[in-house]
Enzyme design. Structure first.
Site, PDB file in Angstrom:
ATOM      1  N   PRO A  77       0.799  -1.226   0.000  1.00 37.90           N
ATOM      2  CA  PRO A  77       0.000   0.000   0.000  1.00 37.90           C
ATOM      3  C   PRO A  77       0.835   1.281   0.000  1.00 37.90           C
ATOM      4  O   PRO A  77       0.274   2.375   0.045  1.00 37.90           O
ATOM      5  CB  PRO A  77      -0.780  -0.114   1.322  1.00 37.90           C
ATOM      6  CG  PRO A  77       0.159  -0.864   2.229  1.00 37.90           C
ATOM      7  CD  PRO A  77       0.868  -1.861   1.327  1.00 37.90           C
ATOM      8  N   GLU A  78       2.144   1.166  -0.076  1.00 36.32           N
ATOM      9  CA  GLU A  78       3.016   2.319   0.111  1.00 36.32           C
ATOM     10  C   GLU A  78       2.671   3.533  -0.755  1.00 36.32           C
ATOM     11  O   GLU A  78       2.657   4.665  -0.247  1.00 36.32           O
ATOM     12  CB  GLU A  78       4.481   1.915  -0.087  1.00 36.32           C
ATOM     13  CG  GLU A  78       5.117   1.237   1.108  1.00 36.32           C
ATOM     14  CD  GLU A  78       4.831  -0.238   1.214  1.00 36.32           C
ATOM     15  OE1 GLU A  78       5.427  -0.910   2.069  1.00 36.32           O
ATOM     16  OE2 GLU A  78       3.978  -0.737   0.439  1.00 36.32           O
ATOM     17  N   PRO A  79       2.410   3.384  -2.083  1.00 34.36           N
ATOM     18  CA  PRO A  79       2.101   4.578  -2.873  1.00 34.36           C
ATOM     19  C   PRO A  79       0.903   5.364  -2.344  1.00 34.36           C
ATOM     20  O   PRO A  79       0.850   6.588  -2.483  1.00 34.36           O
ATOM     21  CB  PRO A  79       1.833   4.009  -4.270  1.00 34.36           C
ATOM     22  CG  PRO A  79       2.671   2.772  -4.328  1.00 34.36           C
ATOM     23  CD  PRO A  79       2.554   2.197  -2.953  1.00 34.36           C
ATOM     24  N   ARG A  80      -0.049   4.690  -1.717  1.00 39.07           N
ATOM     25  CA  ARG A  80      -1.211   5.387  -1.165  1.00 39.07           C
ATOM     26  C   ARG A  80      -0.897   6.065   0.160  1.00 39.07           C
ATOM     27  O   ARG A  80      -1.723   6.793   0.701  1.00 39.07           O
ATOM     28  CB  ARG A  80      -2.378   4.418  -1.032  1.00 39.07           C
ATOM     29  CG  ARG A  80      -2.793   3.868  -2.396  1.00 39.07           C
ATOM     30  CD  ARG A  80      -4.026   3.036  -2.362  1.00 39.07           C
ATOM     31  NE  ARG A  80      -4.254   2.429  -3.679  1.00 39.07           N
ATOM     32  CZ  ARG A  80      -5.301   1.680  -3.987  1.00 39.07           C
ATOM     33  NH1 ARG A  80      -6.230   1.437  -3.083  1.00 39.07           N
ATOM     34  NH2 ARG A  80      -5.424   1.173  -5.205  1.00 39.07           N
ATOM     35  N   LEU A  81       0.301   5.808   0.669  1.00 42.15           N
ATOM     36  CA  LEU A  81       0.798   6.511   1.850  1.00 42.15           C
ATOM     37  C   LEU A  81       1.830   7.567   1.476  1.00 42.15           C
ATOM     38  O   LEU A  81       2.391   8.220   2.353  1.00 42.15           O
ATOM     39  CB  LEU A  81       1.425   5.515   2.833  1.00 42.15           C
ATOM     40  CG  LEU A  81       0.517   4.411   3.379  1.00 42.15           C
ATOM     41  CD1 LEU A  81       1.321   3.451   4.244  1.00 42.15           C
ATOM     42  CD2 LEU A  81      -0.637   4.993   4.164  1.00 42.15           C
TER      43      LEU A  81
END
Length: 264
Positions: free
Chosen positions: A140-144
């Site tokens: 989920p990193e890109p959404r963080l």
């Protein structure tokens, strides 16, 4: 002597050591202290001669929800000190992954629930991964507003560039059956039987000559994964660099405030 901590538990059954991530109230999200405790557990497993194989699993309903976002988002009054900390955190995760890859004893991930972000990285750093039907997998990193820098080369190493691109760029969390299909997990097992199956596989590994198993694992890393060590270091740099951006500040704050991010 096998270590114990509040959130990392180690149990030895004959030739098998089970390392359990146990921070159930936070879905086993990793703090810096927990990552260091995992590294100590790996060292202990390495030195314990009676242990031939390690099983890594999570307590409760999750395997590992990645890095602790509250700890990631915490900042101090000195921006320069924060940048140093971000670099240290990225290097610490890289070192944990390298130590898993270089451990001369096989590691079996028994994935009992969601494995995301750094938790997905732990799955990929294991030699064999089995999962329950509830074991989702994703980044989920890109959404963080951040980057899965350490995990990205490891994902490409295990699955190839195409599947890695899809998972990393879309931030999708895929179900266990799809993760099995693309090769993340080697088999799925009903949750009550998961640990027992992991131990069964561990004993199959332990039946081989220790020197042969160790040389085989090292050979795979030094041939197929020849460039991986360098790539992991580059990934750690990317992780630390991403943390310096406005996007990271916005994304982490939005997650903690339970709202949609407003990207700069």
């Amino acid at each position: 002597m096998i270590m114990q901590s509040n959130s990392i538990e180690v149990r030895v059954d004959g030739p098998v050591a089970t390392v359990t991530i146990n921070r159930q109230q936070k879905r086993n999200a990793l703090t810096r202290a927990m990552i260091e405790d995992l590294r100590v557990a790996l060292s202990d497993v390495h030195q314990e001669r009676r242990v031939r194989v390690m099983v890594l699993t999570g307590a409760g309903a999750a395997f590992c929800a990645g890095r602790d976002v509250e700890e990631m988002a915490a900042g101090g009054p000195d921006p320069a000190a924060d940048m140093v900390r971000w670099g240290e955190e990225a290097e610490q995760l890289r070192d944990l992954v390298l130590e898993m890859l270089q451990l001369p004893k096989p590691i079996i991930a028994a994935v009992n629930g969601p494995a995301v972000g750094a938790g997905a990285g732990l799955v990929l750093a294991a030699d064999i991964a089995i999962a329950s039907p509830e074991a989702t997998f994703g980044f989920p990193e890109p959404r963080l507003g951040v980057v899965a820098g350490v995990e990205s080369p490891l994902l490409a190493f295990r699955l190839g560039a195409g599947p890695a691109s899809r998972l990393l760029l879309s931030s999708q969390q895929i179900p266990a059956d799809e993760a099995l299909r693309i090769g993340v997990y080697h088999e799925t097992v009903d949750t009550p039987l998961l640990w027992a199956r992991a131990v069964e596989l561990a004993k199959e590994c332990a039946a081989g000559a220790p020197e042969s198993v160790q040389l085989t694992k090292r050979l795979l890393l030094e041939t197929v994964g020849e460039q991986l060590v360098t790539q992991l270091s580059s990934g750690a740099i990317a992780t630390a660099t991403a943390r310096t951006t406005e996007a990271a500040q916005q994304g982490l704050e939005a997650f903690l405030e339970k709202r949609e991010p407003e990207w700069p």
